[in-house]
Design an enzyme around this catalytic site. Structure first.
Site, PDB file in Angstrom:
ATOM      1  N   GLU A   1       0.873  -1.175   0.000  1.00  0.00           N
ATOM      2  CA  GLU A   1       0.000   0.000   0.000  1.00  0.00           C
ATOM      3  C   GLU A   1       0.910   1.225   0.000  1.00  0.00           C
ATOM      4  O   GLU A   1       1.392   1.661   1.043  1.00  0.00           O
ATOM      5  CB  GLU A   1      -0.913   0.004   1.232  1.00  0.00           C
TER       6      GLU A   1
ATOM      7  N   CYS B   1      -2.902   8.634   2.605  1.00  0.00           N
ATOM      8  CA  CYS B   1      -2.544   8.161   1.268  1.00  0.00           C
ATOM      9  C   CYS B   1      -3.660   8.457   0.279  1.00  0.00           C
ATOM     10  O   CYS B   1      -3.426   8.525  -0.928  1.00  0.00           O
ATOM     11  CB  CYS B   1      -2.208   6.676   1.290  1.00  0.00           C
TER      12      CYS B   1
END
Length: 526
Positions: A276, A310
């Site tokens: 990720e 993010c």
């Protein structure tokens, strides 16, 4: 909750930044969690709160011998844990979810102190942990395989899913517990054991969360006590975990640069990665969009968590007929954002994590000005009684779509706004970056929204319509494409990443036919 802790977690001081010192808050939280606060002074590695820059702990890092012992213990525990029925494993996770419900306030307060998140976002992170536990409990009775029709008579073709082993989790500072819980809740019900290496910037939240899980394991009984291990350390601790062949799955959250180091090491030993990594997320705003709703979504997505998600909105791509008005509205909206102590009820933006984050943002702002562009915001904000914290005013700049700086992910609240003329052009601008995590479109034109979600539309792992790119729910698989790493965590069928697949053929007939019509008859020489 004690009155002292209540003051910590629900402070309503009228002066932003005023309140209890972070070190006092931290000690009180550990006591309320019934964790011996002596751990806060157990070593020589100083931990600082981004709220005021004050030291809140000096903790010990695990030695290489400590790390080896913990990893070996998790590896040994797997042999027993994998044989535990999945619904029983789910019951352990259910009980952990209940512990999180009981400790939601103190744990959220610790997240705020250590990561700088505002209080409501910190509460939301703990709720995310609770939610994934609930999801995993149901999953423990739904680890389904498949049966397929065999082309051979008297044969059964089926698919089994089995526990895979030790799952290594490397988490980042911006979500110090949520991403760990996504991995851990699923891994445990899948029959795996877990070794967690948290960010060295937020180890206290990890210590507290791990202690709550360990207590749950001990109270639960009939469970190997070593199914979860916590490793506190620097980058070398993460490198050793990534390289260890006893860890078949590595889930790593961080920068694309970090992923470029992790991926090849795991691939070389034929392990499995759940990466990720970076996001450079865009929102397309069509001329048909609900204008006010789009502005509201932009502001939250761009400045929430001080731009350190993010999934933070980095780029707005607005139709040329509305871009000027939209830009002015967002600039005006930024003026109403209150910046300060995350515990203050009116604060919407807390501090950046540290000085490096601040300096990176200043460099990006300087580059915009060097290019002759106007930047609204971006300056450091003085918060009373928190002079050591790096608070900044969220920044916004109008750019051309070919501005090079927009190709990079900046982990800070800096928003680029650009225009487009055709929807096809807008999608091309959005996709023309190395990252592919999250995306959004605001439009009331069904042809545009369906195009956006089609194979020729957004190339991201997450694509939203009439809502921003951040704030993913645990029910859907989370992750992205391209330099985001391709990993998937949390909901949907992400559980398959934590298990190994076995395809089986069972012949219950008295003959031995071969697949694809192959004839292979062995004749006797007699």
């Amino acid at each position: 909750m004690s009155s002292e802790l209540e003051n910590i977690t629900y402070t309503t001081n009228s002066i932003v930044g005023a309140g209890i010192r972070s070190d006092a808050r931290t000690k009180a939280i550990f006591e309320s969690l019934e964790i011996n606060p002596s751990v806060l002074e157990s070593g020589s590695n100083a931990i600082y709160s981004p709220i005021d820059g004050e030291r809140i702990a000096s903790i010990a890092f695990d030695t290489s011998e400590d790390r080896e012992t913990k990893l070996a213990s998790a590896h040994a525990a797997f042999a027993e844990w994998r044989e535990t029925p999945a619904p029983h494993r789910g019951e352990l996770v259910r009980q952990f979810g209940n512990v999180l419900r009981q400790k939601k306030g103190p744990l959220a307060a610790l997240i705020a102190i250590e990561s700088g998140k505002i209080w409501t976002e910190a509460l939301g992170e703990v709720q995310e942990m609770i939610d994934i536990c609930d999801f995993a409990v149901g999953l423990s009775r739904q680890l389904y395989g498949l049966t397929m029709g065999s082309e051979r008579p008297g044969h059964k073709l089926a698919e089994y899913w089995h526990p895979i082993g030790v799952v290594g989790v490397i988490s980042a500072f911006n979500f110090p517990t949520a991403v760990w819980s996504w991995n851990t809740a699923l891994a445990l019900v899948c029959g795996d054991t877990v070794v967690w290496k948290p960010s060295e910037k937020t180890p206290l939240t990890a210590i507290a969360s791990s202690e709550l899980l360990q207590r749950t394991i001990e109270d639960f009984g009939d469970t190997p006590k070593d199914i979860h291990q916590l490793i506190i350390g620097d980058a070398q601790a993460g490198k050793d975990l990534v390289a260890d062949p006893r860890v078949p799955v590595i889930s790593a959250t961080g920068s694309t640069a970090m992923g470029r180091k992790v991926g090849p090491v795991v691939a070389e030993r034929f392990g499995r990665c759940i990466l990720e990594l970076g996001g450079n997320n865009a929102m397309i705003v069509s001329s048909s969009a609900d204008f006010d709703m789009a502005v509201e979504a932009i502001v939250f997505a761009a400045v929430g968590t001080a731009g350190q998600r993010c999934t933070t909105l980095r780029r707005v791509i607005a139709h040329e007929s509305i871009v000027d008005d939209l830009f002015e509205k967002v600039v005006e909206g930024y003026k109403g954002i209150r910046i300060g102590d995350p515990f203050h009820e009116h604060s919407l933006v807390g501090p950046l994590i540290d000085k490096d984050a601040f300096e990176n943002m200043q460099a990006a702002v300087f580059a915009l000005k060097e290019a002759g562009l106007t930047v609204h915001g971006g300056e450091r904000v003085n918060v009373p009684e928190a002079e050591g914290g790096y608070y900044v005013r969220p920044a916004i700049a109008r750019i051309d779509s070919n501005y090079g700086g927009a190709q990079k992910e900046l982990f800070a609240p800096l928003l680029y706004v650009m225009s487009y003329s055709t929807f096809e052009e807008a999608v091309a601008i959005q996709n023309n970056v190395p990252q592919g995590l999250s995306s959004a479109v605001f439009s009331n034109d069904i042809r545009e929204t369906e195009w956006f979600l089609s194979a020729v539309g957004s190339d991201c792992g997450i694509a939203n319509v009439n809502t921003g790119p951040s704030g993913a729910e645990i029910g859907g698989a989370f992750g992205g494409e391209k330099e985001t790493g391709g990993g998937r965590e949390s909901g949907s069928d992400a559980w398959k990443s934590y298990m190994r697949r076995m395809t089986t053929t069972v012949n219950y007939s008295s003959a031995l036919p071969l697949a694809q019509g192959v004839e292979f008859s062995v004749e006797s020489n007699d």
